[in-house]
Design an enzyme around this catalytic site. Structure first.
Site, PDB file in Angstrom:
ATOM      1  N   ASP A  70       0.836  -1.202   0.000  1.00  0.00           N
ATOM      2  CA  ASP A  70       0.000   0.000   0.000  1.00  0.00           C
ATOM      3  C   ASP A  70       0.870   1.251   0.000  1.00  0.00           C
ATOM      4  O   ASP A  70       1.740   1.414   0.865  1.00  0.00           O
ATOM      5  CB  ASP A  70      -0.907   0.014   1.233  1.00  0.00           C
ATOM      6  CG  ASP A  70      -2.034  -1.000   1.130  1.00  0.00           C
ATOM      7  OD1 ASP A  70      -2.745  -0.978   0.111  1.00  0.00           O
ATOM      8  OD2 ASP A  70      -2.201  -1.812   2.055  1.00  0.00           O
ATOM      9  N   GLY A  90      -7.722  -2.937   9.652  1.00  0.00           N
ATOM     10  CA  GLY A  90      -8.532  -3.259  10.825  1.00  0.00           C
ATOM     11  C   GLY A  90      -9.948  -2.725  10.814  1.00  0.00           C
ATOM     12  O   GLY A  90     -10.617  -2.720  11.847  1.00  0.00           O
ATOM     13  N   ASP A 132     -10.142  -6.280  -1.225  1.00  0.00           N
ATOM     14  CA  ASP A 132      -9.233  -5.676  -0.258  1.00  0.00           C
ATOM     15  C   ASP A 132     -10.045  -5.077   0.882  1.00  0.00           C
ATOM     16  O   ASP A 132     -10.842  -4.165   0.676  1.00  0.00           O
ATOM     17  CB  ASP A 132      -8.397  -4.586  -0.932  1.00  0.00           C
ATOM     18  CG  ASP A 132      -7.316  -4.028  -0.017  1.00  0.00           C
ATOM     19  OD1 ASP A 132      -7.200  -4.487   1.136  1.00  0.00           O
ATOM     20  OD2 ASP A 132      -6.582  -3.124  -0.465  1.00  0.00           O
TER      21      ASP A 132
END
Length: 216
Positions: A35, A145, A173
């Protein structure tokens, strides 16, 4: 259905990145997912270029870069030179996404798009002939999270239906729990970006977890 299991390296243990890379490869993962964030398109900062370069050099499997940045077309050449194999851009952040995707193709890298939870399939249809991967964000991009946004299920169904026509793979994702990997792989999702919901921070080894995910 065969799965692509892609560890999100943002969640890896950076105290020993070499061991993490080697252990994950040995466990049988398919693609390293990196990322990249600029603090503008998303309110966070992602992995540094030195980390990207190291993973690309150390890896014996493909490495992707998820560019959560403004004007990604200005940076695709830089990531291609670092050794990235797949580049995802967000159409929402690019004035000329088709041109950027063509640039990625011209650099010999596989092109992909990542689409936010609030982005409709209709708005990205013109881009589908140019991509090898469509990655659905099931959380708002920028932080790990988060909880799964269930309204993306309809979008996933639409993209699975269109993939035969355009020839891309559907990826997911965000909050990829084992239960979600099992459910969505059965409906046509090919790849899963694995973070803390399924892979990292667990008591079991990567090898055990990957084996269990493949068996679902």
């Amino acid at each position: 259905m065969e799965k692509l299991l892609c560890p999100s390296m943002m969640c890896a243990n950076y105290r020993n990145l070499e061991k993490e890379v080697n252990d994950l490869i040995e466990a049988g993962v398919d693609i390293f997912h990196i990322d990249i964030m600029d603090g503008q398109f998303v309110p966070n900062f992602g992995m540094g270029l030195q980390d990207v370069e190291y993973i690309c050099k150390a890896s014996t499997i493909p490495v992707d870069a998820h560019l959560m940045i403004e004007n990604p077309g200005n940076y695709v050449e830089k990531f291609a030179k670092l050794g990235i194999d797949i580049i995802y851009i967000h159409p929402e952040s690019d004035v000329h996404p088709t041109r950027t995707l063509q640039s990625i193709i011209d650099l010999g890298v596989k092109p992909g798009i990542a689409i936010n939870p609030g982005t409709a399939v209709e708005t990205i249809k013109p881009l589908l002939p140019f991509v090898d991967y469509v990655m659905v964000m099931s959380v708002n991009p920028g932080f790990s999270g988060q909880k799964y946004i269930s309204s993306v299920d309809e979008k996933i169904a639409q993209l699975v239906e269109l993939k035969e026509k355009y020839g891309y793979e559907v990826m997911l994702d965000g909050a990829c729990s084992p239960e979600r990997v099992e459910t969505l792989s059965k409906v046509g999702v090919k790849g899963f970006i694995l973070g803390t919901s399924a892979l990292f921070g667990k008591e079991k080894s990567y090898k055990e977890i990957v084996k269990e995910l493949r068996s679902l």
